[in-house]
Design a protein around this motif. Structure first.
Motif, PDB file in Angstrom:
ATOM      1  N   THR A 139       0.833  -1.192   0.000  1.00 10.29           N
ATOM      2  CA  THR A 139       0.000   0.000   0.000  1.00 10.29           C
ATOM      3  C   THR A 139       0.873   1.249   0.000  1.00 10.29           C
ATOM      4  OG1 THR A 139      -1.619  -1.210   1.323  1.00 10.29           O
ATOM      5  CG2 THR A 139      -1.877   1.179   1.237  1.00 10.29           C
ATOM      6  N   LYS A 140       0.429   2.273  -0.710  1.00  8.34           N
ATOM      7  CA  LYS A 140       1.161   3.540  -0.731  1.00  8.34           C
ATOM      8  C   LYS A 140       1.513   3.955   0.694  1.00  8.34           C
ATOM      9  CE  LYS A 140       0.723   8.370  -1.992  1.00  8.34           C
ATOM     10  NZ  LYS A 140      -0.109   9.411  -2.569  1.00  8.34           N
ATOM     11  N   GLY A 141       2.771   4.311   0.914  1.00  6.56           N
ATOM     12  CA  GLY A 141       3.241   4.711   2.238  1.00  6.56           C
ATOM     13  C   GLY A 141       3.898   3.599   3.024  1.00  6.56           C
ATOM     14  N   ASP A 142       3.712   2.331   2.600  1.00  7.92           N
ATOM     15  CA  ASP A 142       4.407   1.226   3.276  1.00  7.92           C
ATOM     16  C   ASP A 142       5.915   1.457   3.165  1.00  7.92           C
ATOM     17  OD1 ASP A 142       2.063  -0.036   3.912  1.00  7.92           O
ATOM     18  OD2 ASP A 142       2.311  -1.721   2.520  1.00  7.92           O
ATOM     19  N   SER A 143       6.623   1.128   4.227  1.00  9.58           N
ATOM     20  CA  SER A 143       8.081   1.292   4.197  1.00  9.58           C
ATOM     21  C   SER A 143       8.757   0.163   4.950  1.00  9.58           C
ATOM     22  CB  SER A 143       8.496   2.653   4.776  1.00  9.58           C
ATOM     23  OG  SER A 143       8.142   2.728   6.138  1.00  9.58           O
ATOM     24  N   LYS A 144       9.970  -0.072   4.571  1.00 11.33           N
ATOM     25  CA  LYS A 144      10.811  -1.088   5.222  1.00 11.33           C
ATOM     26  C   LYS A 144      12.219  -0.505   5.315  1.00 11.33           C
ATOM     27  CE  LYS A 144       7.840  -4.624   4.923  1.00 11.33           C
ATOM     28  NZ  LYS A 144       7.584  -5.726   5.760  1.00 11.33           N
ATOM     29  N   TYR A 145      13.011  -1.087   6.201  1.00 13.79           N
ATOM     30  CA  TYR A 145      14.401  -0.639   6.300  1.00 13.79           C
ATOM     31  C   TYR A 145      15.306  -1.795   6.673  1.00 13.79           C
ATOM     32  CZ  TYR A 145      14.064  -0.692  11.406  1.00 13.79           C
ATOM     33  OH  TYR A 145      13.908  -1.079  12.713  1.00 13.79           O
ATOM     34  N   ALA A 146      16.576  -1.592   6.418  1.00 15.05           N
ATOM     35  CA  ALA A 146      17.621  -2.528   6.838  1.00 15.05           C
ATOM     36  C   ALA A 146      18.785  -1.703   7.361  1.00 15.05           C
ATOM     37  CB  ALA A 146      18.074  -3.392   5.665  1.00 15.05           C
ATOM     38  N   ILE A 147      19.423  -2.174   8.419  1.00 20.64           N
ATOM     39  CA  ILE A 147      20.592  -1.488   8.967  1.00 20.64           C
ATOM     40  C   ILE A 147      21.825  -2.284   8.548  1.00 20.64           C
ATOM     41  CG2 ILE A 147      21.792  -0.750  11.061  1.00 20.64           C
ATOM     42  CD1 ILE A 147      19.012  -0.410  12.346  1.00 20.64           C
ATOM     43  N   LEU A 148      22.705  -1.605   7.829  1.00 16.83           N
ATOM     44  CA  LEU A 148      23.927  -2.236   7.328  1.00 16.83           C
ATOM     45  C   LEU A 148      25.119  -1.761   8.140  1.00 16.83           C
ATOM     46  CD1 LEU A 148      23.345  -1.744   3.502  1.00 16.83           C
ATOM     47  CD2 LEU A 148      22.560  -3.603   4.955  1.00 16.83           C
TER      48      LEU A 148
ATOM     49  N   SER B 284      19.144   4.884  15.381  1.00 19.15           N
ATOM     50  CA  SER B 284      19.021   6.307  15.702  1.00 19.15           C
ATOM     51  C   SER B 284      20.070   7.092  14.911  1.00 19.15           C
ATOM     52  CB  SER B 284      19.233   6.549  17.196  1.00 19.15           C
ATOM     53  OG  SER B 284      18.273   5.836  17.940  1.00 19.15           O
ATOM     54  N   GLU B 285      19.659   8.213  14.356  1.00 21.47           N
ATOM     55  CA  GLU B 285      20.536   9.013  13.496  1.00 21.47           C
ATOM     56  C   GLU B 285      21.760   9.518  14.252  1.00 21.47           C
ATOM     57  OE1 GLU B 285      20.276  12.684  10.307  1.00 21.47           O
ATOM     58  OE2 GLU B 285      18.663  12.433  11.759  1.00 21.47           O
ATOM     59  N   VAL B 286      22.904   9.515  13.569  1.00 30.54           N
ATOM     60  CA  VAL B 286      24.138  10.101  14.101  1.00 30.54           C
ATOM     61  C   VAL B 286      24.602  11.170  13.117  1.00 30.54           C
ATOM     62  CG1 VAL B 286      24.862   8.053  15.385  1.00 30.54           C
ATOM     63  CG2 VAL B 286      25.623   8.353  13.047  1.00 30.54           C
ATOM     64  N   THR B 287      25.203  12.224  13.657  1.00 31.87           N
ATOM     65  CA  THR B 287      25.678  13.307  12.797  1.00 31.87           C
ATOM     66  C   THR B 287      27.186  13.280  12.607  1.00 31.87           C
ATOM     67  OG1 THR B 287      25.736  14.779  14.711  1.00 31.87           O
ATOM     68  CG2 THR B 287      23.742  14.825  13.336  1.00 31.87           C
ATOM     69  N   ASN B 288      27.903  12.727  13.565  1.00 30.42           N
ATOM     70  CA  ASN B 288      29.356  12.624  13.438  1.00 30.42           C
ATOM     71  C   ASN B 288      29.672  11.337  12.678  1.00 30.42           C
ATOM     72  OD1 ASN B 288      32.112  12.578  13.624  1.00 30.42           O
ATOM     73  ND2 ASN B 288      32.188  12.334  15.854  1.00 30.42           N
ATOM     74  N   THR B 289      30.152  11.478  11.464  1.00 33.54           N
ATOM     75  CA  THR B 289      30.415  10.289  10.645  1.00 33.54           C
ATOM     76  C   THR B 289      31.899   9.970  10.546  1.00 33.54           C
ATOM     77  OG1 THR B 289      30.437  11.591   8.597  1.00 33.54           O
ATOM     78  CG2 THR B 289      28.320  10.648   9.301  1.00 33.54           C
TER      79      THR B 289
ATOM     80  N   LYS C 168      33.420   0.597  13.715  1.00 30.85           N
ATOM     81  CA  LYS C 168      32.251   0.295  12.887  1.00 30.85           C
ATOM     82  C   LYS C 168      31.199   1.382  13.069  1.00 30.85           C
ATOM     83  CE  LYS C 168      32.974  -4.647  12.949  1.00 30.85           C
ATOM     84  NZ  LYS C 168      32.446  -5.953  13.247  1.00 30.85           N
ATOM     85  N   THR C 169      30.444   1.599  12.019  1.00 30.41           N
ATOM     86  CA  THR C 169      29.299   2.488  12.055  1.00 30.41           C
ATOM     87  C   THR C 169      28.187   1.814  11.269  1.00 30.41           C
ATOM     88  OG1 THR C 169      28.541   4.775  11.783  1.00 30.41           O
ATOM     89  CG2 THR C 169      29.888   3.851   9.995  1.00 30.41           C
ATOM     90  N   TYR C 170      27.039   2.459  11.190  1.00 30.10           N
ATOM     91  CA  TYR C 170      25.883   1.818  10.564  1.00 30.10           C
ATOM     92  C   TYR C 170      25.140   2.814   9.682  1.00 30.10           C
ATOM     93  CZ  TYR C 170      27.103  -1.492  14.118  1.00 30.10           C
ATOM     94  OH  TYR C 170      27.809  -2.371  14.903  1.00 30.10           O
ATOM     95  N   VAL C 171      24.404   2.273   8.735  1.00 28.06           N
ATOM     96  CA  VAL C 171      23.542   3.077   7.871  1.00 28.06           C
ATOM     97  C   VAL C 171      22.184   2.395   7.794  1.00 28.06           C
ATOM     98  CG1 VAL C 171      24.309   1.973   5.728  1.00 28.06           C
ATOM     99  CG2 VAL C 171      23.326   4.270   5.653  1.00 28.06           C
ATOM    100  N   LYS C 172      21.147   3.206   7.897  1.00 25.88           N
ATOM    101  CA  LYS C 172      19.782   2.704   7.783  1.00 25.88           C
ATOM    102  C   LYS C 172      19.318   2.982   6.352  1.00 25.88           C
ATOM    103  CE  LYS C 172      15.405   3.057  10.296  1.00 25.88           C
ATOM    104  NZ  LYS C 172      14.734   3.799  11.386  1.00 25.88           N
ATOM    105  N   VAL C 173      19.148   1.906   5.577  1.00 21.04           N
ATOM    106  CA  VAL C 173      18.670   2.010   4.206  1.00 21.04           C
ATOM    107  C   VAL C 173      17.181   1.724   4.231  1.00 21.04           C
ATOM    108  CG1 VAL C 173      18.842   1.075   1.876  1.00 21.04           C
ATOM    109  CG2 VAL C 173      20.899   1.319   3.269  1.00 21.04           C
ATOM    110  N   SER C 174      16.392   2.687   3.729  1.00 21.33           N
ATOM    111  CA  SER C 174      14.931   2.560   3.764  1.00 21.33           C
ATOM    112  C   SER C 174      14.355   2.694   2.367  1.00 21.33           C
ATOM    113  CB  SER C 174      14.320   3.665   4.625  1.00 21.33           C
ATOM    114  OG  SER C 174      14.865   3.662   5.911  1.00 21.33           O
TER     115      SER C 174
END
Length: 172
Positions: free
Chosen positions: A80-89, A127-132, A139-145
């Protein structure tokens, strides 16, 4: 004659001493060696790459080749329009002595009119981080949605979502 021998012997000794001093003064030469050194950047020394997946979403099918800068994410069951999923890499700085000053991830969808793909640098919990900045071995992470932009009518829609990590070395 004895006195004359002593005088001659004294003169010879003085001559030998002066010759030794003269030789030392003449032979004391300062040696200077000059040259240059150069260094060149070797991209093989700076390695920031995906290492795996840390995600609670079991409907995401993620392909990450070992130590690759690219990953493919497939999201299933968006209806349905608006459905979303994510993965953390997970991303790792595999360099031996170079800190990554910044790490970014760019995502693309092969059908951007149907699936909106985004990337956000985050911690393990999403949770979003600003210092990359990424230390050596850290290790760090990225949320791909992805979000479904319109309800699918008729044939199923599929798209490939790709993520590419880019890092900038920090000057030592």
């Amino acid at each position: 004659m004895n006195k004359q021998k002593r005088v001659i012997l004294g003169i010879i000794v003085l001559i030998v001493i002066f010759m030794g001093i003269g030789y030392a003064v003449i032979s004391n030469v300062e040696l200077r060696i000059t040259g240059t050194a150069s260094a060149a950047a070797n991209q093989e020394n700076f390695k920031v790459y995906f290492t795996g997946v840390k995600t609670p979403d079991t409907t995401a099918d993620v392909t990450v080749e070992a130590r690759s800068t690219e990953a493919t994410v497939n999201f299933n069951d968006l209806t349905t329009k608006g459905d979303s999923k994510y993965a953390i890499l997970e991303i790792e700085n595999g360099s031996t002595d170079i800190v990554a000053g910044s790490v970014t991830v760019e995502v693309n969808s092969t059908k951007p009119e149907v699936f909106k793909a985004t990337a956000m640098m985050c911690n393990q919990d999403g949770s979003e981080v600003t210092n990359t900045e990424l230390a050596v071995g850290a290790k760090t992470y990225v949320k791909v949605s992805t979000e479904l932009l319109k309800t699918v009518v008729g044939e199923n829609e599929t798209a490939t979502i790709t993520a590419k990590v880019t890092a900038t070395p920090k000057a030592n």
